[in-house]
Design a protein around this motif. Structure first.
Motif, PDB file in Angstrom:
ATOM      1  N   GLY A  63       2.186  80.506  40.615  1.00  0.00           N
ATOM      2  CA  GLY A  63       2.859  81.437  39.717  1.00  0.00           C
ATOM      3  C   GLY A  63       4.295  81.043  39.438  1.00  0.00           C
ATOM      4  N   LYS A  64       5.027  80.652  40.461  1.00  0.00           N
ATOM      5  CA  LYS A  64       6.430  80.280  40.288  1.00  0.00           C
ATOM      6  C   LYS A  64       6.571  79.016  39.436  1.00  0.00           C
ATOM      7  N   LEU A  65       5.701  78.026  39.664  1.00  0.00           N
ATOM      8  CA  LEU A  65       5.763  76.806  38.855  1.00  0.00           C
ATOM      9  C   LEU A  65       5.442  77.106  37.398  1.00  0.00           C
ATOM     10  N   GLY A  66       4.447  77.954  37.170  1.00  0.00           N
ATOM     11  CA  GLY A  66       4.088  78.320  35.806  1.00  0.00           C
ATOM     12  C   GLY A  66       5.213  79.037  35.093  1.00  0.00           C
ATOM     13  N   GLU A  67       5.931  79.895  35.809  1.00  0.00           N
ATOM     14  CA  GLU A  67       7.062  80.619  35.219  1.00  0.00           C
ATOM     15  C   GLU A  67       8.152  79.668  34.749  1.00  0.00           C
ATOM     16  N   HIS A  68       8.242  78.499  35.372  1.00  0.00           N
ATOM     17  CA  HIS A  68       9.272  77.522  35.013  1.00  0.00           C
ATOM     18  C   HIS A  68       8.740  76.433  34.087  1.00  0.00           C
ATOM     19  N   GLY A  69       7.583  76.684  33.490  1.00  0.00           N
ATOM     20  CA  GLY A  69       7.081  75.786  32.454  1.00  0.00           C
ATOM     21  C   GLY A  69       6.289  74.588  32.915  1.00  0.00           C
ATOM     22  N   HIS A  70       5.943  74.542  34.189  1.00  0.00           N
ATOM     23  CA  HIS A  70       5.170  73.415  34.692  1.00  0.00           C
ATOM     24  C   HIS A  70       3.676  73.710  34.616  1.00  0.00           C
ATOM     25  N   GLU A  71       2.875  72.670  34.535  1.00  0.00           N
ATOM     26  CA  GLU A  71       1.421  72.817  34.552  1.00  0.00           C
ATOM     27  C   GLU A  71       0.972  72.791  36.005  1.00  0.00           C
ATOM     28  N   ALA A  72       0.765  73.961  36.560  1.00  0.00           N
ATOM     29  CA  ALA A  72       0.353  74.074  37.958  1.00  0.00           C
ATOM     30  C   ALA A  72      -1.157  74.226  38.010  1.00  0.00           C
ATOM     31  N   VAL A  73      -1.812  73.286  38.659  1.00  0.00           N
ATOM     32  CA  VAL A  73      -3.271  73.258  38.703  1.00  0.00           C
ATOM     33  C   VAL A  73      -3.740  73.664  40.098  1.00  0.00           C
ATOM     34  N   VAL A  74      -4.572  74.695  40.153  1.00  0.00           N
ATOM     35  CA  VAL A  74      -5.114  75.175  41.426  1.00  0.00           C
ATOM     36  C   VAL A  74      -6.237  74.256  41.875  1.00  0.00           C
ATOM     37  N   ALA A  75      -6.120  73.724  43.091  1.00  0.00           N
ATOM     38  CA  ALA A  75      -7.158  72.867  43.661  1.00  0.00           C
ATOM     39  C   ALA A  75      -7.627  73.477  44.972  1.00  0.00           C
ATOM     40  N   ALA A  76      -8.882  73.896  44.995  1.00  0.00           N
ATOM     41  CA  ALA A  76      -9.472  74.538  46.166  1.00  0.00           C
ATOM     42  C   ALA A  76     -10.984  74.432  46.035  1.00  0.00           C
ATOM     43  N   PRO A  77     -11.713  74.635  47.120  1.00  0.00           N
ATOM     44  CA  PRO A  77     -13.170  74.582  47.002  1.00  0.00           C
ATOM     45  C   PRO A  77     -13.723  75.491  45.913  1.00  0.00           C
ATOM     46  N   SER A  78     -13.086  76.642  45.709  1.00  0.00           N
ATOM     47  CA  SER A  78     -13.571  77.570  44.684  1.00  0.00           C
ATOM     48  C   SER A  78     -13.348  77.055  43.268  1.00  0.00           C
ATOM     49  N   THR A  79     -12.492  76.043  43.108  1.00  0.00           N
ATOM     50  CA  THR A  79     -12.277  75.439  41.783  1.00  0.00           C
ATOM     51  C   THR A  79     -12.918  74.060  41.687  1.00  0.00           C
ATOM     52  N   GLY A  80     -13.762  73.727  42.678  1.00  0.00           N
ATOM     53  CA  GLY A  80     -14.499  72.467  42.627  1.00  0.00           C
ATOM     54  C   GLY A  80     -13.801  71.288  43.267  1.00  0.00           C
ATOM     55  N   VAL A  81     -12.744  71.558  44.042  1.00  0.00           N
ATOM     56  CA  VAL A  81     -12.003  70.473  44.703  1.00  0.00           C
ATOM     57  C   VAL A  81     -12.102  70.660  46.211  1.00  0.00           C
ATOM     58  N   ASP A  82     -12.672  69.670  46.892  1.00  0.00           N
ATOM     59  CA  ASP A  82     -12.858  69.743  48.338  1.00  0.00           C
ATOM     60  C   ASP A  82     -12.236  68.502  48.973  1.00  0.00           C
ATOM     61  N   THR A  83     -11.119  68.697  49.643  1.00  0.00           N
ATOM     62  CA  THR A  83     -10.431  67.546  50.238  1.00  0.00           C
ATOM     63  C   THR A  83     -11.185  66.972  51.427  1.00  0.00           C
ATOM     64  N   LEU A  84     -12.050  67.751  52.047  1.00  0.00           N
ATOM     65  CA  LEU A  84     -12.809  67.243  53.191  1.00  0.00           C
ATOM     66  C   LEU A  84     -13.883  66.242  52.766  1.00  0.00           C
ATOM     67  N   THR A  85     -14.480  66.457  51.610  1.00  0.00           N
ATOM     68  CA  THR A  85     -15.502  65.531  51.106  1.00  0.00           C
ATOM     69  C   THR A  85     -14.962  64.597  50.041  1.00  0.00           C
ATOM     70  N   GLY A  86     -13.815  64.969  49.459  1.00  0.00           N
ATOM     71  CA  GLY A  86     -13.252  64.194  48.351  1.00  0.00           C
ATOM     72  C   GLY A  86     -13.763  64.630  46.995  1.00  0.00           C
ATOM     73  N   ALA A  87     -14.680  65.578  46.977  1.00  0.00           N
ATOM     74  CA  ALA A  87     -15.260  66.032  45.711  1.00  0.00           C
ATOM     75  C   ALA A  87     -14.195  66.632  44.797  1.00  0.00           C
ATOM     76  N   GLY A  88     -14.155  66.185  43.568  1.00  0.00           N
ATOM     77  CA  GLY A  88     -13.243  66.738  42.571  1.00  0.00           C
ATOM     78  C   GLY A  88     -11.842  66.185  42.588  1.00  0.00           C
ATOM     79  N   LEU A  89     -11.496  65.410  43.613  1.00  0.00           N
ATOM     80  CA  LEU A  89     -10.123  64.914  43.712  1.00  0.00           C
ATOM     81  C   LEU A  89      -9.746  63.942  42.586  1.00  0.00           C
ATOM     82  N   PRO A  90     -10.558  62.931  42.276  1.00  0.00           N
ATOM     83  CA  PRO A  90     -10.156  62.007  41.197  1.00  0.00           C
ATOM     84  C   PRO A  90      -9.907  62.731  39.882  1.00  0.00           C
ATOM     85  N   GLU A  91     -10.736  63.713  39.595  1.00  0.00           N
ATOM     86  CA  GLU A  91     -10.601  64.429  38.321  1.00  0.00           C
ATOM     87  C   GLU A  91      -9.341  65.289  38.289  1.00  0.00           C
TER      88      GLU A  91
END
Length: 248
Positions: free
Chosen positions: A18-46
């Motif tokens: 929220g704070k980054l967005g308020e300052h005009g930055h493109e803040a992208v949420v990365a979490a298992p619920s958004t298809g990004v899993d750092t434990l398996t690497g799934a979704g990270l390249p994208e």
């Protein structure tokens, strides 16, 4: 600026987005619920494609020694590997004041392993060490509870509001990499036992806090200044008394 926030659905991550967005930055949420899993690497390249900054505010679902070490080693290694391929210019991680002094604790050994991987990666980085959040007072009490008694050492601590942590991480993320560690803490210093006593009283929690100089903190022995930052820490503005009043 595209900033990918690993753990962007959590307490700090959601505030940071929220704070980054308020300052005009493109803040992208990365979490298992958004298809990004750092434990398996799934979704990270994208998700990392075109990112200039990655902020890791994720946390392990388990604080047990082996699972927490596995989480931070695996997720951090996968993340740094993909960042190098994507050309990320700045890696920011949130860690804890006193991590290097709390190595008897499996959790803090895992956080140190995370920091060591970041430092060795070759990617420009900044590590933000925060003191414990106001919101984590119950968690500290729970970890020190046996029956209806909470045993805590009377050592110094400067707790901080999660909003102030998110603001500090956000400032760091859009700044120049320091290739080192920054510290942030709250404005008020308390003995740890007194702090938890105040927090439990505000929630009408009936547990009794007992002052015990030998009590351990998530498995680690504490000295007087183990949990407090150095003299160059950024001191945030939100006071515990004001936060507690808002909770009630």
């Amino acid at each position: 600026m595209k900033v990918v926030v690993i753990g962007g659905t959590g307490l700090i991550g959601s505030k940071l987005v929220g704070k980054l967005g308020e300052h005009g930055h493109e803040a992208v949420v990365a979490a298992p619920s958004t298809g990004v899993d750092t434990l398996t690497g799934a979704g990270l390249p994208e998700v990392l494609r075109g990112a200039e900054v990655v902020v890791d505010v994720s946390n392990s679902p388990s604080f047990e020694d082996e699972p927490v070490m596995s989480f931070f080693r695996t997720s951090t290694s996968n993340l740094l590997h993909e960042e190098a391929k994507a050309g990320v210019l700045h890696h920011v991680a949130l860690s804890v004041v006193g991590t290097e002094r709390l190595q008897e604790s499996g959790y803090f050994r895992a956080k140190q392993a995370q920091e060591d991987l970041i430092k060795a990666s070759g990617i420009p980085y900044s590590i933000v060490h925060a003191t414990q959040f106001f919101e984590f007072l119950k968690g500290i009490a729970d970890a020190a509870t046996v029956g209806d008694t909470v045993r805590l050492a009377p050592v110094k601590i400067r707790p901080i509001h999660s909003d102030d942590v998110a603001a500090a991480v956000g400032r760091t993320a859009v700044g120049t990499p320091v290739n080192g560690t920054l510290e942030v803490a709250g404005p008020d210093e308390f003995p740890l036992d007194e702090l938890i006593r105040k927090g439990l009283a505000a929630k009408n929690d009936p547990r009794t806090v007992v002052t015990d100089p030998g009590a351990r903190y998530f498995g680690a022995e504490l000295k007087e200044t183990t949990l407090v930052p150095g003299p160059n820490a950024h001191i945030a503005g939100t006071r515990l008394a004001d936060w507690l009043a808002r909770q009630q």
